[in-house]
Design an enzyme around this catalytic site. Structure first.
Site, PDB file in Angstrom:
ATOM      1  N   LYS A   1       0.850  -1.196   0.000  1.00  0.00           N
ATOM      2  CA  LYS A   1       0.000   0.000   0.000  1.00  0.00           C
ATOM      3  C   LYS A   1       0.886   1.246   0.000  1.00  0.00           C
ATOM      4  O   LYS A   1       1.474   1.609   1.009  1.00  0.00           O
ATOM      5  CB  LYS A   1      -0.919  -0.001   1.225  1.00  0.00           C
ATOM      6  CG  LYS A   1      -1.977   1.054   1.123  1.00  0.00           C
ATOM      7  CD  LYS A   1      -1.944   1.965   2.341  1.00  0.00           C
ATOM      8  CE  LYS A   1      -2.700   3.223   2.127  1.00  0.00           C
ATOM      9  NZ  LYS A   1      -1.958   4.209   1.325  1.00  0.00           N
TER      10      LYS A   1
ATOM     11  N   GLU B   1       8.351   1.295  11.744  1.00  0.00           N
ATOM     12  CA  GLU B   1       9.400   2.333  11.617  1.00  0.00           C
ATOM     13  C   GLU B   1       8.674   3.662  11.700  1.00  0.00           C
ATOM     14  O   GLU B   1       8.002   4.066  10.752  1.00  0.00           O
ATOM     15  CB  GLU B   1      10.113   2.211  10.265  1.00  0.00           C
ATOM     16  CG  GLU B   1      10.812   0.892  10.027  1.00  0.00           C
ATOM     17  CD  GLU B   1      12.007   0.672  10.916  1.00  0.00           C
ATOM     18  OE1 GLU B   1      12.440   1.606  11.612  1.00  0.00           O
ATOM     19  OE2 GLU B   1      12.499  -0.469  10.939  1.00  0.00           O
TER      20      GLU B   1
ATOM     21  N   CYS C   1      12.774  10.759   8.478  1.00  0.00           N
ATOM     22  CA  CYS C   1      12.499  10.286   9.839  1.00  0.00           C
ATOM     23  C   CYS C   1      13.718  10.466  10.739  1.00  0.00           C
ATOM     24  O   CYS C   1      13.582  10.665  11.933  1.00  0.00           O
ATOM     25  CB  CYS C   1      12.063   8.838   9.801  1.00  0.00           C
ATOM     26  SG  CYS C   1      13.171   7.815   8.847  1.00  0.00           S
TER      27      CYS C   1
ATOM     28  N   GLU D   1       7.865  16.128  16.581  1.00  0.00           N
ATOM     29  CA  GLU D   1       8.414  15.945  15.240  1.00  0.00           C
ATOM     30  C   GLU D   1       7.743  16.941  14.295  1.00  0.00           C
ATOM     31  O   GLU D   1       6.521  16.983  14.209  1.00  0.00           O
ATOM     32  CB  GLU D   1       8.146  14.518  14.745  1.00  0.00           C
ATOM     33  CG  GLU D   1       8.758  14.261  13.391  1.00  0.00           C
ATOM     34  CD  GLU D   1       8.477  12.854  12.878  1.00  0.00           C
ATOM     35  OE1 GLU D   1       7.320  12.406  12.954  1.00  0.00           O
ATOM     36  OE2 GLU D   1       9.425  12.216  12.384  1.00  0.00           O
TER      37      GLU D   1
HETATM   38  P1  NAD Z   1       1.287   8.393   8.011  1.00  0.00           P
HETATM   39  O1  NAD Z   1       1.393   7.574   9.214  1.00  0.00           O
HETATM   40  O2  NAD Z   1       0.196   9.385   7.923  1.00  0.00           O
HETATM   41  O3  NAD Z   1       1.130   7.485   6.699  1.00  0.00           O
HETATM   42  C1  NAD Z   1       2.038   6.441   6.379  1.00  0.00           C
HETATM   43  C2  NAD Z   1       1.308   5.381   5.592  1.00  0.00           C
HETATM   44  O4  NAD Z   1       0.287   4.828   6.418  1.00  0.00           O
HETATM   45  C3  NAD Z   1       0.592   5.902   4.341  1.00  0.00           C
HETATM   46  O5  NAD Z   1       0.663   4.911   3.336  1.00  0.00           O
HETATM   47  C4  NAD Z   1      -0.826   6.058   4.822  1.00  0.00           C
HETATM   48  O6  NAD Z   1      -1.764   5.940   3.772  1.00  0.00           O
HETATM   49  C5  NAD Z   1      -0.961   4.885   5.776  1.00  0.00           C
HETATM   50  N1  NAD Z   1      -1.998   5.030   6.809  1.00  0.00           N
HETATM   51  C6  NAD Z   1      -2.564   6.174   7.267  1.00  0.00           C
HETATM   52  N2  NAD Z   1      -3.517   5.879   8.188  1.00  0.00           N
HETATM   53  C7  NAD Z   1      -3.531   4.531   8.322  1.00  0.00           C
HETATM   54  C8  NAD Z   1      -4.273   3.626   9.139  1.00  0.00           C
HETATM   55  N3  NAD Z   1      -5.196   4.044   9.998  1.00  0.00           N
HETATM   56  N4  NAD Z   1      -4.009   2.315   9.048  1.00  0.00           N
HETATM   57  C9  NAD Z   1      -3.051   1.860   8.205  1.00  0.00           C
HETATM   58  N5  NAD Z   1      -2.340   2.660   7.390  1.00  0.00           N
HETATM   59  C10 NAD Z   1      -2.568   3.984   7.448  1.00  0.00           C
HETATM   60  O7  NAD Z   1       2.713   9.036   7.869  1.00  0.00           O
HETATM   61  P2  NAD Z   1       3.182  10.056   6.789  1.00  0.00           P
HETATM   62  O8  NAD Z   1       2.688  11.385   7.225  1.00  0.00           O
HETATM   63  O9  NAD Z   1       2.842   9.585   5.422  1.00  0.00           O
HETATM   64  O10 NAD Z   1       4.776   9.942   6.922  1.00  0.00           O
HETATM   65  C11 NAD Z   1       5.479  10.718   7.778  1.00  0.00           C
HETATM   66  C12 NAD Z   1       5.821   9.956   9.039  1.00  0.00           C
HETATM   67  O11 NAD Z   1       6.535   8.772   8.719  1.00  0.00           O
HETATM   68  C13 NAD Z   1       6.739  10.728   9.951  1.00  0.00           C
HETATM   69  O12 NAD Z   1       6.308  10.631  11.278  1.00  0.00           O
HETATM   70  C14 NAD Z   1       8.084  10.051   9.782  1.00  0.00           C
HETATM   71  O13 NAD Z   1       8.949  10.183  10.847  1.00  0.00           O
HETATM   72  C15 NAD Z   1       7.686   8.651   9.537  1.00  0.00           C
HETATM   73  N6  NAD Z   1       8.743   7.954   8.814  1.00  0.00           N
HETATM   74  C16 NAD Z   1       9.474   7.020   9.505  1.00  0.00           C
HETATM   75  C17 NAD Z   1      10.514   6.356   8.878  1.00  0.00           C
HETATM   76  C18 NAD Z   1      11.297   5.323   9.619  1.00  0.00           C
HETATM   77  O14 NAD Z   1      11.913   4.503   8.982  1.00  0.00           O
HETATM   78  N7  NAD Z   1      11.303   5.311  10.926  1.00  0.00           N
HETATM   79  C19 NAD Z   1      10.824   6.627   7.544  1.00  0.00           C
HETATM   80  C20 NAD Z   1      10.067   7.587   6.882  1.00  0.00           C
HETATM   81  C21 NAD Z   1       9.017   8.240   7.536  1.00  0.00           C
END
Ligand code: NAD
Length: 492
Positions: free
Chosen positions: A189, A264, A298, A395
């Site tokens: 996804k 992650e 991240c 963050e």
């Molecule tokens: P997000 O959590 O909003 O979305 C991430 C993914 O999850 C997307 O594909 C989204 O469609 C999906 N998603 C959203 N709601 C969901 C639910 N209820 N159930 C299942 N899936 C769902 O995050 P974002 O805003 O897209 O990304 C930014 C965040 O990701 C930041 O907090 C960043 O630190 C983190 N991040 C972490 C890493 C790591 O490796 N630790 C790497 C990159 C980004």
């Protein structure tokens, strides 16, 4: 080929048929679609199917049948490894087109996009090397010599892989490669803002010989598609990269059938600079540590603790360099920092800058919109932020550095650890003793000495505390897609 020609060649002509289920591309059952926007120009770059729970069910069923029929694992290990290398070959051959696509959806500068695409190819090469080398153990059994015991490693089953928008192609590769190397089947996804290039990855896996049903893709909203996937009783494993609040929801949803979960999540990574640091190494390290990908990383080094003797010099040098960064469309030659992903993120980041200033930080540079179109924010440095300010605790996920001076290293270490996150951290010093003392003391899954965000596939990646569960990459990243079975045989 110029950029326009590359764009035309690389566009994924989908007509909204972006669900890949059992080897077939199709539209969402509801017929609904979502637009994908270029964050630099606000042009619509394509449309993707807005899948729903029924589409998720179709995809999970396809992955389950493919797993149970052993469509992937019955192929001999050398052939599976060859297919993973063939995926890497195809990614490398198409790097120019894939990089342009990545910029159009995510906004990052083109050279960085190329690097992340090639990083995706490397993931397939690294994990291809594990295929055929996944071993258990053998041993005596205490009940007597007529018994013999061994363990096997088996793929967990159907894996739901959920990726964010900040490095969309690469992060999809970082999950698909170990899942396939372990022998799982997959429902992938992508993030709703950046799905199109991930479809190119799916197309490449099919062309390289991954059998139908082994890799399925459902595009759509996280709250609909993501939520349905993590609740689905036939999904055995969830590997998620994204925000900490969504990670928490996933843990709750996964409890239904005790899915194995790797998370992650977010970070608020501290960087400690000591008086004896080499400025020539520290200034670019600190600057790129926060401004790379417009701070949407991240592991961004977003909290800077610098010792009093170097503080003013360092802030001046980092701020001067930040103000000189060339901000613009990632496809334009020379661009060093692109836009942030969306209006929502733009508003969120600007809100944090305002809160930083109103809570007492000094705005040294940036803090404003850059230009008059697209989601561009100036590289921003906030100095002498109060240690408990919102910008120091939360963050931001944008190009905003919060800096604080310190006298006592113990205090800096204590502040570094005074966070619910524990993803990464760093130290700049010319003292070996201090470097390793800080590395040992900071509670984080990834730590850098005199550099930032230097990574390799054999090095596990993940966070302490609320930055996640488990590790990706390396042997631990492979293990995350495996179960262990203990077998005891009576020989006579
Ligand atoms: P997000 O959590 O909003 O979305 C991430 C993914 O999850 C997307 O594909 C989204 O469609 C999906 N998603 C959203 N709601 C969901 C639910 N209820 N159930 C299942 N899936 C769902 O995050 P974002 O805003 O897209 O990304 C930014 C965040 O990701 C930041 O907090 C960043 O630190 C983190 N991040 C972490 C890493 C790591 O490796 N630790 C790497 C990159 C980004």
């Amino acid at each position: 080929m110029n950029v326009q020609e590359r764009l035309e060649q690389s566009a994924f002509s989908s007509d909204g048929a972006t669900l890949l289920i059992d080897g077939e591309w199709r539209r969402a059952r509801s017929g609904e679609t979502l637009d994908s926007l270029n964050p630099a120009t606000l042009e619509i770059v394509g449309e993707v199917a807005a899948g729903n729970a029924e589409d998720v069910d179709d995809a999970v069923r396809a992955a389950r049948v493919a797993f149970d029929e052993r469509r992937w694992t019955k192929l001999p290990p050398p052939l599976r490894a060859k297919i993973l290398h063939a995926i890497a070959d195809r990614i490398e051959a198409a790097v120019d087109e894939l990089a342009v696509n990545e910029v159009r959806e995510n906004g990052m500068p083109l050279p960085m996009a190329r690097g992340t695409i090639l990083g995706g190819a490397q993931a397939f090469r690294y994990f291809a090397g594990w295929i055929g080398k996944i071993h258990g153990q053998t041993g005596e059994v205490s009940h007597g010599e007529q018994f013999f015991g061994y363990t096997t490693k088996e793929p967990i089953g159907v894996a739901a892989l959920i990726v964010p928008w900040n490095g969309p192609f690469m992060m999809a590769c970082h999950k698909v490669a170990p899942a396939l190397a372990a022998g799982c089947t997959v429902v992938l996804k992508p993030a709703e803002d950046t799905s199109l290039n991930t479809l190119n990855l799916a197309r490449i896996t099919l062309e390289a010989g991954v059998p139908p049903g082994v890799l399925n893709v459902v595009t759509g909203l996280g709250s609909v598609v993501g939520a349905a996937l993590v609740e689905h009783p036939d999904v055995d494993k969830v590997s998620f990269t994204g925000s900490t609040p969504v990670g928490r929801q996933i843990v709750r949803a996964a409890a239904g059938n005790f899915k194995r979960v790797t998370l992650e999540l977010g970070g608020k990574s501290p960087v400690i600079v000591l008086d004896d640091a080499d400025l020539a190494m520290t200034v670019p390290g600190v600057l790129n540590g926060i401004m790379a990908n417009a701070g949407q990383a991240c592991v961004a080094g977003s909290r800077l603790y610098a010792q009093r003797g170097i503080y003013d010099k360092l802030i001046q040098a980092v701020s001067d360099a930040a103000a000189k960064l060339i901000v613009g469309n990632g496809l334009h030659e020379g661009t060093q920092m692109g836009p942030v992903i969306s209006q929502k993120q733009f508003d969120r980041i600007m809100g944090y800058v305002e809160s930083g200033v109103s809570e007492g930080a000094e705005l040294v540079t940036g803090g404003k919109r850059h230009g008059d179109a697209g989601f561009f924010i100036e590289p921003t440095i906030l100095s002498r932020a109060p240690a408990d300010a919102t910008v120091v605790r939360e963050e931001i996920f944008g190009p905003v550095l919060s800096a604080m001076p310190f006298d006592d290293l113990e205090w800096a270490i204590q502040q570094a650890n005074n966070s619910r996150y524990g993803l990464a951290g760093g130290v700049y010093t010319s003292s070996l003793e201090k470097a390793h003392t800080v590395a040992r003391a900071v509670k984080a899954g990834n730590f850098w000495i005199n550099c930032h965000s230097v990574q390799d596939f054999w090095l596990p990646f993940g966070g302490y505390k609320e930055s996640g569960w488990g590790r990706e990459r390396g042997e631990m990243g492979l293990e995350a897609f495996l179960e262990t079975k203990s077998v005891v045989a009576r020989l006579y």
